[in-house]
Design a protein around this motif. Structure first.
Motif, PDB file in Angstrom:
ATOM      1  N   ASN A  99      58.471  32.590  37.429  1.00 49.62           N
ATOM      2  CA  ASN A  99      58.860  33.728  36.600  1.00 49.62           C
ATOM      3  C   ASN A  99      57.709  34.181  35.701  1.00 49.62           C
ATOM      4  O   ASN A  99      56.600  33.651  35.767  1.00 49.62           O
ATOM      5  N   ILE A 122      55.195  42.158  40.507  1.00 48.41           N
ATOM      6  CA  ILE A 122      54.352  42.724  41.559  1.00 48.41           C
ATOM      7  C   ILE A 122      54.646  44.202  41.753  1.00 48.41           C
ATOM      8  O   ILE A 122      53.720  45.011  41.878  1.00 48.41           O
ATOM      9  N   SER A 123      55.908  44.589  41.745  1.00 51.87           N
ATOM     10  CA  SER A 123      56.237  46.003  41.949  1.00 51.87           C
ATOM     11  C   SER A 123      55.667  46.881  40.836  1.00 51.87           C
ATOM     12  O   SER A 123      55.254  48.010  41.081  1.00 51.87           O
ATOM     13  N   GLU A 183      61.495  37.922  37.570  1.00 54.21           N
ATOM     14  CA  GLU A 183      60.881  37.153  38.654  1.00 54.21           C
ATOM     15  C   GLU A 183      59.570  37.807  39.095  1.00 54.21           C
ATOM     16  O   GLU A 183      59.284  38.958  38.757  1.00 54.21           O
ATOM     17  N   GLU A 216      58.653  39.103  41.808  1.00 52.17           N
ATOM     18  CA  GLU A 216      58.806  40.360  42.550  1.00 52.17           C
ATOM     19  C   GLU A 216      58.836  41.565  41.615  1.00 52.17           C
ATOM     20  O   GLU A 216      58.295  42.621  41.939  1.00 52.17           O
ATOM     21  N   ASP A 217      59.463  41.389  40.443  1.00 51.24           N
ATOM     22  CA  ASP A 217      59.506  42.465  39.453  1.00 51.24           C
ATOM     23  C   ASP A 217      58.100  42.765  38.935  1.00 51.24           C
ATOM     24  O   ASP A 217      57.729  43.914  38.726  1.00 51.24           O
ATOM     25  N   CYS A 223      48.181  34.882  43.797  1.00 51.41           N
ATOM     26  CA  CYS A 223      48.493  35.186  45.205  1.00 51.41           C
ATOM     27  C   CYS A 223      47.340  34.764  46.112  1.00 51.41           C
ATOM     28  O   CYS A 223      47.564  34.255  47.217  1.00 51.41           O
TER      29      CYS A 223
END
Length: 141
Positions: free
Chosen positions: A2, A97-98, A92, A94-95, A128
């Motif tokens: 996170n 990265i977007s 998280e 993904e939030d 990454c």
């Protein structure tokens, strides 16, 4: 994974209060070589990100405004052309990265929208990259 893993706390970054002047912003951004900094209000809530472009547009579109009198313009009077949307501390990866696709940094707030720090794109890319290197090593062994 996170946000807390990547968080750079407020005490370790440059930010401005929205009652700072345009001149203060220009000088601080120049000193630190930043093109954008987070803005917080008197209560410590995140209210946006001021960019060099915002300051240039204000200078261009305000008749009679010069560097010398930018000390009379408060950042709350400068239109923000780009909205750097924050995430909460429990978001998280993904939030992140977007948002990092279009933002150099992602502001992080708590449940009351109090600004607590940022996550820089650089740290996410480094993370990454390490994962990719590890996976390649696993595949080749």
């Amino acid at each position: 994974m996170n946000v807390a893993f990547f968080l750079i706390p407020k005490k370790d970054i440059v930010f401005l209060k929205d009652n700072a002047t345009m001149r203060q912003a220009l000088e601080r951004m120049e000193y630190h070589s930043y093109s954008a900094v987070p803005l917080i209000d008197r209560e410590g809530k995140y209210v946006g990100t001021i960019t060099e472009g915002d300051l240039l547009w204000k200078l261009k579109n305000t008749p009679g405004l010069t560097f010398e009198n930018t000390e009379d313009i408060f950042l709350s009077e400068v239109e923000q052309h780009v909205q750097n949307l924050p995430v909460t501390i429990d978001a998280e990866i993904e939030d992140l990265i977007s948002r990092a696709v279009v933002q150099n940094f992602v502001p992080v707030v708590d449940d009351q929208q109090i600004f607590i720090g940022i996550v820089r794109r650089r740290e996410m890319i480094e993370y990454c990259s390490k994962l990719l290197i590890q996976r390649r090593a696993e595949v080749t062994t």
